[in-house]
Design an enzyme around this catalytic site. Sequence first.
Site, short mmCIF file in Angstrom:
data_model
loop_
_atom_site.label_atom_id
_atom_site.label_comp_id
_atom_site.label_asym_id
_atom_site.label_seq_id
_atom_site.Cartn_x
_atom_site.Cartn_y
_atom_site.Cartn_z
N HIS A 1 22.60 20.16 33.12
CA HIS A 1 23.76 19.88 33.97
C HIS A 1 23.29 19.47 35.36
CE1 HIS A 1 27.47 19.96 35.98
NE2 HIS A 1 27.93 21.15 35.65
N HIS B 1 32.52 16.41 29.90
CA HIS B 1 31.80 17.25 30.84
C HIS B 1 30.79 18.11 30.08
CE1 HIS B 1 31.19 18.88 34.79
NE2 HIS B 1 31.57 20.11 34.44
N CYS C 1 30.79 19.55 40.79
CA CYS C 1 30.35 18.77 39.63
C CYS C 1 31.20 17.52 39.39
CB CYS C 1 30.33 19.65 38.39
SG CYS C 1 29.39 21.17 38.64
#
Length: 447
Positions: A352, A312, A177
């Site tokens: 996400h 995040h 990520c």
Amino acid sequence: MTHTADPIVISGMAVEAPGGIDTLAEFWSALADARELIGPFPRNREWPIDQLLSLHRTEGWGRVCDAGGFLSGATEFDPPFFGITPREAVAMDPQQRVALRVAWRALENAGINPGALDGAEVGCFMGASINEYGPASSAVTEHTGYRVTGTALGAIAGRISHGLGLVGPSLTTDTACASSLTALHLAANAVRAGECEWALAGAVCVMGSPAAFVEFSKNNALATDGHCRSYAADATGTLWGEGAGVVVVEHESRARELGHRIYGRLLASRVNHNGKGAPIAVPSASAQQRLIEKTLSASGIRADDIGMIEGHGTGTPVGDPLELAALARVYGGTDRETEGPLLGSVKSNMGHAQAASGILGLIKVLLSGVNGQIPASLYADRPTTEIDWYTTNLRLATELEPWAAIDGVRYGAVSSFGVAGTNAHAIVAMPVLEDHQPRTTPRRSDV
């Protein structure tokens, strides 16, 4: 990488996001309107949806909701436009196809003719992760012979370089990520070191299979209600999404000489790792704090110059509080006379997007600088109680707010943290004098 007399700037960008978004104007409109771009599982990918939605009936597995942030145009592509045969195009990971067209649009957005770059010393740095597209490469099918380049991660950046004729460094990086901010960091370093005159940097995520949903169902780490509630008290887990973003990076002197618009200066970026200790997938607040402190030190500005933080914010009960603790130690504090920075996450809008999450967050910050406003982070009306928001002086963005400049400049920060322990952070400066509406290119459904 530090701020110099001739800094690295971002002079073009493009995006694809859930909800049919493929222009910067559409992306900003969705953010400014606080729209959620979540939809049901795609029914044209041959996924075992009935099985997915019943996983929770097995003891120890969590619920999978019929929800995610999916690219509606992931299956659309015009092979001849890019000089690719239809047979080869079918064997190509959709991440290659989406990356190609988003890179093309980023060049057009910068005022660069993508068709006139053959032989140019231009770099291409893309973030991506394996997403299980198609049958196993060892299976004998009508597409055998194209599977090596069709499934290789390196071919995501390589396909862009090949299609445009770029001869600078070309690589795909997978730090999970954190991939897109890692790619940006590598691209800026390459330009600064003279490895290439300028570069494309970005990331892409298109899920070729529902593997991420299966894994997180087993780990009981998926949102139980089909929403990604970043930093919220009622967050139960993350929600997967897709997306792509590409930016053009070059020295500011070159951008100004060629008349390219400047979205922002990359003051600093850094990448580190959690090291040993907790299990590899567990975030580390101390590692994140060290990273943010080093990035801030390299940027040449103060913590209280930062007006917007794109975090995040995966919506997990473990990850969000650890991230908030790190952010609070660097960007918080109790000695400020003014309000602290506004914090949010684009994941609350569209899920996400994994390897592409950081670049989508960066583009959100840059568009916020262009428009002089900070969008709301969804589900921020009930923030987590894991930190004391008052004493840390961090604020969740609950509505569209004006973004005040400091001496004519807006400063923003972006974080990304990977499941394998890699962390990335970047700080950008957006001069108010560059404010005007983002340039958009003609809409193409298949290019």
